[in-house]
Scaffold this motif. Structure first.
Motif, PDB file in Angstrom:
ATOM      1  N   ILE A 115       0.832  -1.202   0.000  1.00  0.00           N
ATOM      2  CA  ILE A 115       0.000   0.000   0.000  1.00  0.00           C
ATOM      3  C   ILE A 115       0.869   1.255   0.000  1.00  0.00           C
ATOM      4  CG2 ILE A 115      -1.551   1.357   1.465  1.00  0.00           C
ATOM      5  CD1 ILE A 115      -2.850  -1.278   2.288  1.00  0.00           C
ATOM      6  N   THR A 116       1.916   1.262   0.822  1.00  0.00           N
ATOM      7  CA  THR A 116       2.779   2.436   0.932  1.00  0.00           C
ATOM      8  C   THR A 116       3.474   2.735  -0.383  1.00  0.00           C
ATOM      9  OG1 THR A 116       3.126   1.985   3.278  1.00  0.00           O
ATOM     10  CG2 THR A 116       4.696   3.442   2.197  1.00  0.00           C
ATOM     11  N   VAL A 117       4.062   1.713  -0.993  1.00  0.00           N
ATOM     12  CA  VAL A 117       4.773   1.938  -2.252  1.00  0.00           C
ATOM     13  C   VAL A 117       3.816   2.421  -3.333  1.00  0.00           C
ATOM     14  CG1 VAL A 117       6.006   0.767  -4.112  1.00  0.00           C
ATOM     15  CG2 VAL A 117       6.658   0.374  -1.746  1.00  0.00           C
ATOM     16  N   ARG A 118       2.675   1.779  -3.440  1.00  0.00           N
ATOM     17  CA  ARG A 118       1.711   2.182  -4.480  1.00  0.00           C
ATOM     18  C   ARG A 118       1.221   3.615  -4.276  1.00  0.00           C
ATOM     19  NH1 ARG A 118      -2.345  -2.716  -5.995  1.00  0.00           N
ATOM     20  NH2 ARG A 118      -0.751  -4.227  -6.536  1.00  0.00           N
ATOM     21  N   ARG A 119       0.825   3.934  -3.057  1.00  0.00           N
ATOM     22  CA  ARG A 119       0.253   5.267  -2.827  1.00  0.00           C
ATOM     23  C   ARG A 119       1.292   6.374  -2.966  1.00  0.00           C
ATOM     24  NH1 ARG A 119      -4.494   4.509   1.642  1.00  0.00           N
ATOM     25  NH2 ARG A 119      -5.681   3.034   0.390  1.00  0.00           N
ATOM     26  N   VAL A 120       2.505   6.125  -2.515  1.00  0.00           N
ATOM     27  CA  VAL A 120       3.544   7.154  -2.649  1.00  0.00           C
ATOM     28  C   VAL A 120       3.885   7.365  -4.121  1.00  0.00           C
ATOM     29  CG1 VAL A 120       5.963   7.669  -2.170  1.00  0.00           C
ATOM     30  CG2 VAL A 120       4.496   6.886  -0.342  1.00  0.00           C
ATOM     31  N   VAL A 121       4.027   6.284  -4.869  1.00  0.00           N
ATOM     32  CA  VAL A 121       4.373   6.408  -6.288  1.00  0.00           C
ATOM     33  C   VAL A 121       3.235   7.078  -7.062  1.00  0.00           C
ATOM     34  CG1 VAL A 121       4.783   5.091  -8.402  1.00  0.00           C
ATOM     35  CG2 VAL A 121       6.041   4.537  -6.327  1.00  0.00           C
ATOM     36  N   TYR A 122       2.006   6.606  -6.866  1.00  0.00           N
ATOM     37  CA  TYR A 122       0.889   7.181  -7.616  1.00  0.00           C
ATOM     38  C   TYR A 122       0.637   8.638  -7.260  1.00  0.00           C
ATOM     39  CZ  TYR A 122      -0.304   2.430  -9.105  1.00  0.00           C
ATOM     40  OH  TYR A 122      -0.280   1.177  -9.642  1.00  0.00           O
ATOM     41  N   SER A 123       0.704   8.971  -5.987  1.00  0.00           N
ATOM     42  CA  SER A 123       0.446  10.362  -5.615  1.00  0.00           C
ATOM     43  C   SER A 123       1.611  11.269  -6.008  1.00  0.00           C
ATOM     44  CB  SER A 123       0.142  10.474  -4.128  1.00  0.00           C
ATOM     45  OG  SER A 123       1.230  10.011  -3.365  1.00  0.00           O
ATOM     46  N   SER A 124       2.837  10.752  -5.996  1.00  0.00           N
ATOM     47  CA  SER A 124       3.967  11.554  -6.474  1.00  0.00           C
ATOM     48  C   SER A 124       3.853  11.816  -7.966  1.00  0.00           C
ATOM     49  CB  SER A 124       5.285  10.845  -6.178  1.00  0.00           C
ATOM     50  OG  SER A 124       5.494  10.735  -4.806  1.00  0.00           O
ATOM     51  N   LEU A 125       3.455  10.796  -8.706  1.00  0.00           N
ATOM     52  CA  LEU A 125       3.261  10.988 -10.147  1.00  0.00           C
ATOM     53  C   LEU A 125       2.139  11.969 -10.441  1.00  0.00           C
ATOM     54  CD1 LEU A 125       3.754   7.376 -11.533  1.00  0.00           C
ATOM     55  CD2 LEU A 125       5.263   9.339 -11.804  1.00  0.00           C
ATOM     56  N   SER A 126       1.060  11.885  -9.687  1.00  0.00           N
ATOM     57  CA  SER A 126      -0.020  12.846  -9.909  1.00  0.00           C
ATOM     58  C   SER A 126       0.404  14.255  -9.508  1.00  0.00           C
ATOM     59  CB  SER A 126      -1.277  12.425  -9.159  1.00  0.00           C
ATOM     60  OG  SER A 126      -1.061  12.467  -7.777  1.00  0.00           O
ATOM     61  N   GLY A 127       1.206  14.385  -8.460  1.00  0.00           N
ATOM     62  CA  GLY A 127       1.729  15.702  -8.086  1.00  0.00           C
ATOM     63  C   GLY A 127       2.674  16.248  -9.132  1.00  0.00           C
ATOM     64  N   ALA A 128       3.514  15.371  -9.704  1.00  0.00           N
ATOM     65  CA  ALA A 128       4.430  15.808 -10.759  1.00  0.00           C
ATOM     66  C   ALA A 128       3.659  16.220 -11.998  1.00  0.00           C
ATOM     67  CB  ALA A 128       5.420  14.700 -11.081  1.00  0.00           C
ATOM     68  N   LEU A 129       2.641  15.454 -12.357  1.00  0.00           N
ATOM     69  CA  LEU A 129       1.830  15.803 -13.529  1.00  0.00           C
ATOM     70  C   LEU A 129       1.086  17.115 -13.305  1.00  0.00           C
ATOM     71  CD1 LEU A 129       0.783  14.960 -16.312  1.00  0.00           C
ATOM     72  CD2 LEU A 129      -1.092  13.812 -15.135  1.00  0.00           C
ATOM     73  N   GLY A 130       0.524  17.276 -12.111  1.00  0.00           N
ATOM     74  CA  GLY A 130      -0.137  18.539 -11.787  1.00  0.00           C
ATOM     75  C   GLY A 130       0.832  19.709 -11.805  1.00  0.00           C
ATOM     76  N   GLY A 131       2.054  19.482 -11.328  1.00  0.00           N
ATOM     77  CA  GLY A 131       3.071  20.535 -11.368  1.00  0.00           C
ATOM     78  C   GLY A 131       3.451  20.916 -12.783  1.00  0.00           C
ATOM     79  N   ARG A 136       7.007  23.190  -9.010  1.00  0.00           N
ATOM     80  CA  ARG A 136       6.811  21.825  -9.513  1.00  0.00           C
ATOM     81  C   ARG A 136       7.312  20.799  -8.499  1.00  0.00           C
ATOM     82  NH1 ARG A 136       8.416  22.470 -15.898  1.00  0.00           N
ATOM     83  NH2 ARG A 136       6.529  23.593 -16.470  1.00  0.00           N
ATOM     84  N   TRP A 137       8.483  21.065  -7.910  1.00  0.00           N
ATOM     85  CA  TRP A 137       9.000  20.167  -6.884  1.00  0.00           C
ATOM     86  C   TRP A 137       8.105  20.183  -5.654  1.00  0.00           C
ATOM     87  CZ3 TRP A 137      12.091  16.316  -7.473  1.00  0.00           C
ATOM     88  CH2 TRP A 137      13.064  16.331  -8.483  1.00  0.00           C
ATOM     89  N   ALA A 138       7.562  21.346  -5.343  1.00  0.00           N
ATOM     90  CA  ALA A 138       6.675  21.439  -4.180  1.00  0.00           C
ATOM     91  C   ALA A 138       5.399  20.631  -4.398  1.00  0.00           C
ATOM     92  CB  ALA A 138       6.333  22.897  -3.892  1.00  0.00           C
ATOM     93  N   SER A 139       4.854  20.648  -5.602  1.00  0.00           N
ATOM     94  CA  SER A 139       3.654  19.861  -5.865  1.00  0.00           C
ATOM     95  C   SER A 139       3.966  18.367  -5.829  1.00  0.00           C
ATOM     96  CB  SER A 139       3.026  20.252  -7.200  1.00  0.00           C
ATOM     97  OG  SER A 139       3.864  19.900  -8.271  1.00  0.00           O
ATOM     98  N   LEU A 140       5.152  17.986  -6.267  1.00  0.00           N
ATOM     99  CA  LEU A 140       5.559  16.589  -6.175  1.00  0.00           C
ATOM    100  C   LEU A 140       5.701  16.176  -4.709  1.00  0.00           C
ATOM    101  CD1 LEU A 140       7.801  14.643  -8.411  1.00  0.00           C
ATOM    102  CD2 LEU A 140       8.474  14.674  -6.040  1.00  0.00           C
ATOM    103  N   ALA A 141       6.304  17.037  -3.898  1.00  0.00           N
ATOM    104  CA  ALA A 141       6.460  16.740  -2.472  1.00  0.00           C
ATOM    105  C   ALA A 141       5.111  16.680  -1.769  1.00  0.00           C
ATOM    106  CB  ALA A 141       7.348  17.795  -1.815  1.00  0.00           C
ATOM    107  N   LEU A 142       4.190  17.536  -2.151  1.00  0.00           N
ATOM    108  CA  LEU A 142       2.846  17.498  -1.579  1.00  0.00           C
ATOM    109  C   LEU A 142       2.167  16.168  -1.917  1.00  0.00           C
ATOM    110  CD1 LEU A 142       0.507  18.958  -0.115  1.00  0.00           C
ATOM    111  CD2 LEU A 142      -0.254  19.663  -2.383  1.00  0.00           C
ATOM    112  N   GLY A 143       2.301  15.745  -3.168  1.00  0.00           N
ATOM    113  CA  GLY A 143       1.725  14.462  -3.567  1.00  0.00           C
ATOM    114  C   GLY A 143       2.331  13.304  -2.797  1.00  0.00           C
ATOM    115  N   ALA A 144       3.645  13.323  -2.606  1.00  0.00           N
ATOM    116  CA  ALA A 144       4.302  12.257  -1.846  1.00  0.00           C
ATOM    117  C   ALA A 144       3.837  12.271  -0.393  1.00  0.00           C
ATOM    118  CB  ALA A 144       5.816  12.406  -1.923  1.00  0.00           C
ATOM    119  N   GLY A 145       3.668  13.440   0.174  1.00  0.00           N
ATOM    120  CA  GLY A 145       3.190  13.544   1.551  1.00  0.00           C
ATOM    121  C   GLY A 145       1.771  13.031   1.715  1.00  0.00           C
TER     122      GLY A 145
END
Length: 95
Positions: free
Chosen positions: A23-39, A49-58
């Protein structure tokens, strides 16, 4: 003869840890990718852009932590606001 021993699901820690890691690996990867795409779509500056990626990872780490705490024995402790007395404000003032 080999006996078929079943471990109750409450005591099977290996399965719980495997599920939590998954669960952790999937959610961190998917939310980081969505944050990067949103950025990439919404921001021009590399810093935002890095901040949106960090927000997604968080967000991914937080949701994975919550889900794993459910698996390991219940929800995290809830915040209880402090008790506030209901005395009127004009009680102490006398003219």
């Amino acid at each position: 003869m080999a006996e078929n021993k079943q471990i109750p699901s409450q005591l099977d820690l290996d399965a719980k840890w495997d599920a939590c890691l998954d669960i952790t690996v999937r959610r961190v990867v998917y939310s980081s990718l969505s944050g990067a795409l949103g950025g990439l779509l919404f921001f021009r500056s590399p810093m935002t852009r890095w901040a949106s990626l960090a927000l997604g990872a968080g967000v991914g780490i937080g949701s994975a932590y919550t889900e794993c705490s459910y698996k390991f024995g219940g929800p995290p402790p809830k915040f209880t606001p402090p008790e506030v007395s209901q005395s009127p404000a004009s009680e102490g003032k006398q003219d």
